[in-house]
Design a protein around this motif. Structure first.
Motif, PDB file in Angstrom:
ATOM      1  N   GLY A 139       6.224 -21.420  -1.467  1.00  0.00           N
ATOM      2  CA  GLY A 139       7.385 -21.594  -2.334  1.00  0.00           C
ATOM      3  C   GLY A 139       7.639 -20.388  -3.207  1.00  0.00           C
ATOM      4  N   ALA A 140       6.565 -19.760  -3.696  1.00  0.00           N
ATOM      5  CA  ALA A 140       6.728 -18.581  -4.550  1.00  0.00           C
ATOM      6  C   ALA A 140       7.341 -17.424  -3.780  1.00  0.00           C
ATOM      7  N   ILE A 141       6.959 -17.279  -2.516  1.00  0.00           N
ATOM      8  CA  ILE A 141       7.519 -16.208  -1.697  1.00  0.00           C
ATOM      9  C   ILE A 141       8.930 -16.557  -1.234  1.00  0.00           C
ATOM     10  N   ALA A 202      -8.140 -14.952   0.139  1.00  0.00           N
ATOM     11  CA  ALA A 202      -7.585 -14.553   1.434  1.00  0.00           C
ATOM     12  C   ALA A 202      -6.124 -14.964   1.558  1.00  0.00           C
ATOM     13  N   LEU A 203      -5.806 -16.155   1.066  1.00  0.00           N
ATOM     14  CA  LEU A 203      -4.420 -16.615   1.111  1.00  0.00           C
ATOM     15  C   LEU A 203      -3.521 -15.690   0.299  1.00  0.00           C
ATOM     16  N   VAL A 208       0.594 -11.267  -0.634  1.00  0.00           N
ATOM     17  CA  VAL A 208       1.057 -10.054  -1.317  1.00  0.00           C
ATOM     18  C   VAL A 208       0.841  -8.808  -0.456  1.00  0.00           C
ATOM     19  N   ASN A 209       0.627  -9.013   0.834  1.00  0.00           N
ATOM     20  CA  ASN A 209       0.538  -7.901   1.794  1.00  0.00           C
ATOM     21  C   ASN A 209      -0.622  -6.955   1.511  1.00  0.00           C
ATOM     22  N   PRO A 458       6.792  -8.442  -4.821  1.00  0.00           N
ATOM     23  CA  PRO A 458       7.548  -8.239  -3.585  1.00  0.00           C
ATOM     24  C   PRO A 458       8.470  -7.033  -3.701  1.00  0.00           C
ATOM     25  N   THR A 459       8.823  -6.456  -2.562  1.00  0.00           N
ATOM     26  CA  THR A 459       9.660  -5.265  -2.519  1.00  0.00           C
ATOM     27  C   THR A 459      11.041  -5.621  -2.002  1.00  0.00           C
ATOM     28  N   VAL A 460      12.070  -5.231  -2.733  1.00  0.00           N
ATOM     29  CA  VAL A 460      13.451  -5.343  -2.273  1.00  0.00           C
ATOM     30  C   VAL A 460      13.872  -3.961  -1.792  1.00  0.00           C
ATOM     31  N   PHE A 461      14.063  -3.797  -0.493  1.00  0.00           N
ATOM     32  CA  PHE A 461      14.456  -2.500   0.038  1.00  0.00           C
ATOM     33  C   PHE A 461      15.951  -2.254  -0.154  1.00  0.00           C
TER      34      PHE A 461
END
Length: 648
Positions: A139-141, A202-203, A208-209, A458-461
């Motif tokens: 949900g967070a992602i 691990a999750l 978060v890549n 997270p990254t917004v390109f």
């Protein structure tokens, strides 16, 4: 004694501190003493210096211990401190303001990470079940719920029936995005068991890549051993008028203007870049109607202007434009189809790049345009019609040009003129010139891209609106710059060369192929990520130095994003239905009779798909066979891709 990374607010900025039951302490950078033999060791070790996890005062991490809901709220806020607030706070009766995790629980609730239980309680001391932890992270992602969640769960997990109803959609979404980690059996979820600290680490690594989780424990992953190399060569210096933001427009305005800002009502809408010599134009935009009133058609216009005192000749070497409807609808196609006559395509990006690759200039475009001093001319003035509501339609356009003198270019969008009888007509040159002088940027604008240095998650390109540099990437793929050929892998092995890499997505090579931006709007991408419209010309002089014949396949593949190693690629099973590449690849080679062959192959590849060979060749002993692979990146693809050479 509790030991977790908890949030405090300093002047409105979330910062990390370490919480103990009686106060604060610092654990330093020493490695945890009890994780060396744990399966998630590499992940935990990489999370610590990023302040995503902390240990206990005795220097341990206790990876097999459980984690409470309060503790997981803290970790979630550490991982996603910039997540937007979605709702107000909640006064949980079992989380008073004096509770050690009150601030983190409130922040996580406001961001929609957690909900409470009936009766207004949070149960902060409850050991968090694995299903709940996976659902919170998904949900967070903000993963989209897949169309077939029940089939996905059955395909991934032997114990899918045990997944609670509240978490089924979220876990299905997390599963197809490959963030679920199961140890020791990858196909057993154990959804109702309390999550351990190692499992949570691990999750979060997957979320978060942080590419440090052993792939054999990631649900839906197949790790294929093959060496991954960066791609030789580089982009050429040709500038590209690159217009893809906003992809979806709802208002009239300027999509991209290279004109000088002087004399314009909205100077910031003009980037002041003159084109001279070789340059390209790439545009891809979508119109949408939500109501019948919004079906009044838009027109897209590309205007060129000669600002000089001498005539300018503009050569249109190739020029192709298509609509989604009716020219190139998105249709289901096989994964691989030979396309000798340019009749196979899905979507306008696929069809446009297919024809440009073949050197097409559509009849509606003149071979050349001569602009008198101070003259403006429309080189495209076509509708993007939406005949019903709700519905969308898009237009993709690609041109390769050469100008004998400086010209400015603008890409504009305007409603069609409507006659008294109700018919629609194209805007005139004068209409377009008024819009250029007085109009502002078309909307809606996309989110502002994330700065890329240092990397953030997270990254917004973001999408591209500006002048990028690079229209072609030419690569001669050999063993080294000093050698004339590429030695094929030994039997049973493969090597791959990365394509379309960008910041944070390099498959471990650290090579960024994205075209730099010479001019851009502040809300546009910092680089032309994915290189839409860029042609890749790849030459592989395949050498078989052995004394026996070898069978070699050249394959286009779409592996998963992974920075963990260059000795493997990660693919997906079961099949992911999300398309990451649809377009045409040209393969040229000499066959066994030394007869030149040219093959056009249309590919549709899903996320994490290994793909089928473009061509399979038998190489005689001690021979070199030349293979050329060419393609133009179409719109609507998602990196990364690789070109793979495998010997059987």
């Amino acid at each position: 004694m509790k030991s977790l990374c908890v949030l405090t607010s300093v002047a409105g900025v979330w910062t990390s501190i370490v919480w103990a039951s009686m106060g604060l302490f610092s654990t330093g950078a020493v490695a945890f003493s009890d994780i060396q033999n744990h399966w998630a060791n590499a992940c935990i070790s990489q999370m610590r210096p990023r302040n995503l996890v902390t240990g206990y005062p005795d220097g341990t991490f206790r990876p097999n211990g459980t984690l409470t809901r309060a503790e997981f709220a803290v970790l979630m806020m550490n991982a996603f401190p910039n997540a937007p607030i979605k709702r107000g706070g909640m006064a949980f009766s079992d989380v008073p303001t004096t509770h050690w995790a009150h601030r983190a629980i409130q922040a996580a609730y406001q961001r929609g990470f957690f909900s409470g239980y009936p009766g207004g309680i949070f149960q902060p001391s409850q050991a968090i079940p694995r299903a709940q932890a996976i659902g919170v992270l998904a949900g967070a992602i903000n993963y989209s719920i897949p169309a077939n969640p029940e089939a996905i769960l059955r395909g991934y997990y032997l114990d899918a029936a045990q997944i609670p109803d509240y978490a089924r959609n979220a876990i299905a979404a997390a599963s197809i995005n490959n963030i679920v980690v199961n140890y020791p059996a990858v196909n057993t979820l154990r959804p109702t068991q309390a999550a351990t600290r190692g499992e949570i680490a691990a999750l979060l690594c997957r979320g978060v890549n942080i590419y440090a989780v052993p792939p054999q424990y990631i649900a839906g992953i197949v790790a294929v051993p093959q060496t991954v190399y960066l791609l030789p060569g580089a982009l050429d210096p040709v500038p590209v008028f690159n217009s893809n933001s906003p992809e979806l427009f709802r208002t009239e305005g300027i999509l991209l203007s290279s004109f000088p800002p002087a004399g314009k009502r909205f100077p910031a809408a003009h980037l002041d870049y003159g084109f001279q010599g070789r340059f390209d134009i790439f545009t891809h935009h979508i119109a949408r109607a939500e109501t019948e009133a919004e079906t009044h058609p838009f027109y897209q216009g590309i205007l060129v202007h000669n600002p000089g005192q001498q005539p300018v000749t503009l050569q249109l070497q190739q020029a192709v434009t298509y609509l989604s409807t009716p020219d190139a609808p998105f249709v289901s196609l096989p994964d691989r189809v030979d396309d000798p006559n340019a009749t196979v395509y899905s979507g306008p990006g696929s069809r446009v790049m297919n024809e440009v690759l073949r050197g097409v200039r559509q009849p509606q475009f003149p071979a050349q345009v001569v602009l008198s001093p101070g003259e403006s001319r429309m080189i495209l003035n076509l509708p993007v019609p939406v005949s019903r509501a709700p519905a969308s339609n898009g237009r993709s356009t690609m041109m390769r040009l050469e100008s004998s003198g400086e010209v400015y270019v603008a890409n504009l969008v305007r409603k069609a003129n409507r006659a008294a009888n109700g018919s629609y007509t194209a805007p005139s040159l004068a209409d377009w010139q008024v819009l250029l002088a007085d109009g502002n940027l078309a909307t809606p604008r996309g989110p502002v891209p994330t700065p890329l240095d240092p990397p953030q998650e997270p990254t917004v390109f973001g999408r591209v609106a500006g002048i990028s540099q690079g229209a072609r990437w030419i690569a001669n793929i050999t063993d080294s710059p000093q050698t004339p050929s590429l030695t094929i892998p030994t039997s049973g092995n493969a090597v791959s060369y990365v394509l379309g890499t960008l910041h944070l997505i390099t498959l471990g090579t650290n090579q960024i192929q994205s075209a730099p931006m010479l001019r851009r709007y502040p809300d546009s991408a910092y680089f032309a990520h994915s290189n839409y419209g860029v042609e890749y010309n790849l030459t592989l002089p395949l050498s078989n130095p052995t004394g026996r014949s070898q069978t070699v396949a050249i394959t286009f593949q779409s592996p998963l994003k992974d920075e963990g190693s260059t000795d493997r690629l990660l693919f997906v099973t079961p099949r992911d239905e999300r398309v990451f590449f649809r377009g045409t690849v040209r393969v040229r080679y000499l066959d066994e009779q030394n007869i030149p062959q040219t093959r056009y192959v249309h590919l549709v590849q899903r996320r994490g798909q290994q793909g089928e060979p473009l061509v399979t060749l038998s190489l005689a002993p001690n021979t070199v066979r030349m293979v050329d692979v060419d393609f133009i990146y179409p719109a609507d693809i998602t990196p990364p891709q690789v070109l793979t050479v495998r010997t059987f």
